[in-house]
Structures are given as C-alpha cells and as structure tokens.
Design a protein around this motif. Structure first.
Motif, PDB file in Angstrom:
ATOM      1  N   ALA A   1       0.833  -1.205   0.000  1.00 37.98           N
ATOM      2  CA  ALA A   1       0.000   0.000   0.000  1.00 37.98           C
ATOM      3  C   ALA A   1       0.864   1.249   0.000  1.00 37.98           C
ATOM      4  N   LYS A   2       1.971   1.190   0.735  1.00 35.94           N
ATOM      5  CA  LYS A   2       2.887   2.330   0.792  1.00 35.94           C
ATOM      6  C   LYS A   2       3.537   2.562  -0.566  1.00 35.94           C
ATOM      7  N   GLU A   3       3.901   1.500  -1.266  1.00 35.25           N
ATOM      8  CA  GLU A   3       4.515   1.631  -2.584  1.00 35.25           C
ATOM      9  C   GLU A   3       3.531   2.223  -3.583  1.00 35.25           C
ATOM     10  N   GLU A   4       2.275   1.791  -3.510  1.00 33.98           N
ATOM     11  CA  GLU A   4       1.263   2.348  -4.410  1.00 33.98           C
ATOM     12  C   GLU A   4       1.052   3.836  -4.106  1.00 33.98           C
ATOM     13  N   PHE A   5       1.018   4.169  -2.824  1.00 29.06           N
ATOM     14  CA  PHE A   5       0.859   5.562  -2.397  1.00 29.06           C
ATOM     15  C   PHE A   5       2.007   6.421  -2.931  1.00 29.06           C
ATOM     16  N   SER A   6       3.223   5.907  -2.816  1.00 31.35           N
ATOM     17  CA  SER A   6       4.390   6.630  -3.300  1.00 31.35           C
ATOM     18  C   SER A   6       4.334   6.805  -4.812  1.00 31.35           C
ATOM     19  N   LEU A   7       3.893   5.779  -5.520  1.00 31.13           N
ATOM     20  CA  LEU A   7       3.796   5.853  -6.970  1.00 31.13           C
ATOM     21  C   LEU A   7       2.802   6.935  -7.400  1.00 31.13           C
ATOM     22  N   MET A   8       1.653   6.975  -6.767  1.00 32.98           N
ATOM     23  CA  MET A   8       0.650   7.962  -7.143  1.00 32.98           C
ATOM     24  C   MET A   8       1.105   9.377  -6.796  1.00 32.98           C
ATOM     25  N   ARG A   9       1.908   9.505  -5.756  1.00 29.58           N
ATOM     26  CA  ARG A   9       2.447  10.823  -5.412  1.00 29.58           C
ATOM     27  C   ARG A   9       3.501  11.270  -6.433  1.00 29.58           C
ATOM     28  N   TRP A  10       4.219  10.318  -7.020  1.00 28.10           N
ATOM     29  CA  TRP A  10       5.127  10.670  -8.114  1.00 28.10           C
ATOM     30  C   TRP A  10       4.330  11.219  -9.287  1.00 28.10           C
ATOM     31  N   VAL A  11       3.191  10.622  -9.569  1.00 21.37           N
ATOM     32  CA  VAL A  11       2.333  11.117 -10.656  1.00 21.37           C
ATOM     33  C   VAL A  11       1.866  12.539 -10.335  1.00 21.37           C
ATOM     34  N   GLU A  12       1.498  12.777  -9.088  1.00 20.72           N
ATOM     35  CA  GLU A  12       1.106  14.123  -8.653  1.00 20.72           C
ATOM     36  C   GLU A  12       2.257  15.117  -8.848  1.00 20.72           C
ATOM     37  N   THR A  13       3.453  14.710  -8.472  1.00 19.67           N
ATOM     38  CA  THR A  13       4.627  15.565  -8.620  1.00 19.67           C
ATOM     39  C   THR A  13       4.914  15.863 -10.082  1.00 19.67           C
ATOM     40  N   LEU A  14       4.776  14.856 -10.938  1.00 20.37           N
ATOM     41  CA  LEU A  14       4.987  15.050 -12.376  1.00 20.37           C
ATOM     42  C   LEU A  14       3.980  16.036 -12.954  1.00 20.37           C
ATOM     43  N   ASN A  15       2.762  16.001 -12.456  1.00 20.97           N
ATOM     44  CA  ASN A  15       1.732  16.923 -12.920  1.00 20.97           C
ATOM     45  C   ASN A  15       2.148  18.373 -12.655  1.00 20.97           C
ATOM     46  N   ILE A  16       2.707  18.611 -11.465  1.00 22.70           N
ATOM     47  CA  ILE A  16       3.187  19.960 -11.122  1.00 22.70           C
ATOM     48  C   ILE A  16       4.399  20.316 -11.975  1.00 22.70           C
ATOM     49  N   TYR A  17       5.308  19.354 -12.133  1.00 22.76           N
ATOM     50  CA  TYR A  17       6.526  19.568 -12.920  1.00 22.76           C
ATOM     51  C   TYR A  17       6.198  19.962 -14.358  1.00 22.76           C
ATOM     52  N   PHE A  18       5.285  19.227 -15.005  1.00 22.92           N
ATOM     53  CA  PHE A  18       4.937  19.534 -16.384  1.00 22.92           C
ATOM     54  C   PHE A  18       4.260  20.901 -16.506  1.00 22.92           C
ATOM     55  N   GLY A  19       3.589  21.326 -15.428  1.00 22.25           N
ATOM     56  CA  GLY A  19       2.930  22.626 -15.445  1.00 22.25           C
ATOM     57  C   GLY A  19       3.893  23.788 -15.353  1.00 22.25           C
ATOM     58  N   GLY A  20       5.102  23.539 -14.825  1.00 20.49           N
ATOM     59  CA  GLY A  20       6.039  24.639 -14.618  1.00 20.49           C
ATOM     60  C   GLY A  20       7.317  24.557 -15.415  1.00 20.49           C
ATOM     61  N   CYS A  21       7.534  23.461 -16.138  1.00 19.61           N
ATOM     62  CA  CYS A  21       8.794  23.280 -16.861  1.00 19.61           C
ATOM     63  C   CYS A  21       8.532  23.068 -18.341  1.00 19.61           C
ATOM     64  N   GLN A  22       9.148  23.908 -19.163  1.00 16.34           N
ATOM     65  CA  GLN A  22       8.972  23.810 -20.609  1.00 16.34           C
ATOM     66  C   GLN A  22      10.171  23.164 -21.302  1.00 16.34           C
TER      67      GLN A  22
END
Length: 250
Positions: free
Chosen positions: A213-234
């Motif tokens: 469950a912790k690994e799945e949680f960490s994976l989904m948080r990476w997706v969240e982080t990528l969403n922010i990254y793509f929004g601010g990095c060109q």
C-alpha cells in the motif's frame, strides 16, 4: 472523536504527546471520509492550538523539548493539508523539519523520522511563498546526498522532490535547479520504473500488505509531482522523453 480533538487544548508536554498517540490509533481505524468530516469541523481550533504551542516551545531558552516541537510541526503541516491557509509560523516549522531531514544515518528509526519530516514538508503547496534561504540549500543537499548514497526511503525521496518543485514553481529556477542540476527527469523515470514493478494492480486495497500500500501511495504521489513539474517546466530533453516513456508504460 470530535470531543477528543477538542480536549487536546487542555494538555501539554508529555501528556499531550500521549493523547496524540492514542488518537493516532483511532485515526488508523477510520476511512478517509470519516477523517475529513472530523477535521473539517475542528480544524481551525486545532491548527490554532498547535501554532500557539509551536511558538511557545520555540521561545523557550531552557529545557526546550525538541522532539515535541518536531511532532507539533509535523501535525500542523499535516492538518494544513486539509485547510486553506498556513500561518507565518512557517519560518519556525520549515527549518525545524529540514534539520530532521538532514539526518544521514541509515538506521530504520532515522529513516522513518526523515520520511515523516519530508512528508509533512511536502504538504506545503506551491502558492505559499517562502524565502529561499529557509529551504533551498538544505533540500538540495538532501536530494544530492540520496543520489550518491541512497539513504532515503522511496516515499521520503518523492516528498523531497515535491517540496522542492513546489518551492521553485513560481520563481523561475525550476529548470536550472530541478532539471539541469539535480536531473529530476532521470530520477523520476527510474523511481517510476521501480515502483511500477512493485505494485500489483490486480490486488484490491484491502488485500495489500502495508508495504504494498505504501509503494502504491508513493507511486501515485510521483504522478502528482509530475503533474506539477509539467505545469512549470517547458524544457524538453532526453530526460523529458524518459519520463513520458515511463508514464505510457504505467
């Protein structure tokens, strides 16, 4: 539960710590909707109480309880995740928790403490302006040290990146530091690959072990982080392509 939250205002020191531990057991037995319902009712009072206690503990010149201060800071940020605004108390909280996160010991206890501190820091959203001197050198050191020595847990490492990207999102340094210096794309692609292998998507949530469950949680948080990254990095380079490849695989 609401009554127990309200009663926290009557305790301090070791007695408060004991009551918080009792509440943690109750919270573990609740689902997310129950927790949100309770926090929405009592959040403002509780955040105000924690903020006052943090200020009082920080002002002590003698017999300061560093462990209590850290616990209060972590609780405050965890509650802030459900609220709309964080106070000026941030100037005390961030250095306090970064100091914990800088612990380079590789014992399980140290890793757990670092993970909790970074997880709490990652609750501070991108719109909260903060002086770079409060965080930038320390969080860069934490990430660089892990890249060389692999001392952080997967969740701690992801939380460190989320905290850094949120801090740099609005000030123009995102590409220079995150991409060119710390190579976020390379690191995120590798972490996604490792976590994707660990998560069994056929398992229901209730069938997962705590570690799964912790690994799945960490994976989904990476997706969240990528969403922010793509929004601010060109900036698009080879590392950018690797991230896209991993997302497609996921």
């Amino acid at each position: 539960m609401n009554e127990k939250l309200s009663q926290l205002m009557n305790y301090s020191g070791a007695e408060l710590k004991h009551k918080i531990e009792e509440m943690n057991i109750l919270v573990d037995e609740m689902n997310n909707e129950e927790i949100k319902d309770i926090f929405n009712k009592e959040l403002s009072l509780l955040c105000g109480r924690f903020e006052k206690m943090i200020e009082e503990e920080e002002k002590k010149e003698e017999e300061k309880d560093e462990t209590l201060l850290v616990n209060l800071c972590e609780c405050y940020l965890s509650l802030h995740h459900y609220s709309s605004e964080i106070g000026e108390i941030i100037s005390i909280i961030v250095p306090c928790l970064l100091n914990i996160a800088l612990n380079k010991k590789e014992s399980e206890e140290a890793q757990n403490e670092v993970e909790i501190a970074l997880l709490a820091l990652s609750c501070i959203d991108m719109y909260r302006e903060m002086e770079p001197k409060l965080h930038l050198n320390e969080i860069r050191e934490i990430i660089k040290h892990h890249q060389e020595h692999h001392n952080l847990t997967q969740l701690a490492y992801q939380s460190a990146w989320l905290f850094l990207i949120n801090r740099l999102f609005c000030n123009g340094f995102l590409e220079d530091i995150v991409v060119n210096e710390l190579h976020f794309g390379r690191e995120a692609a590798r972490e996604l690959e490792e976590l994707t292998k660990c998560v069994n998507w056929k398992k229901k949530e209730e069938e997962m072990s705590k570690e799964e469950a912790k690994e799945e949680f960490s994976l989904m948080r990476w997706v969240e982080t990528l969403n922010i990254y793509f929004g601010g990095c060109q900036l698009q380079n080879e590392e950018f392509v690797k991230i896209l490849s991993r997302i497609v695989q996921l």
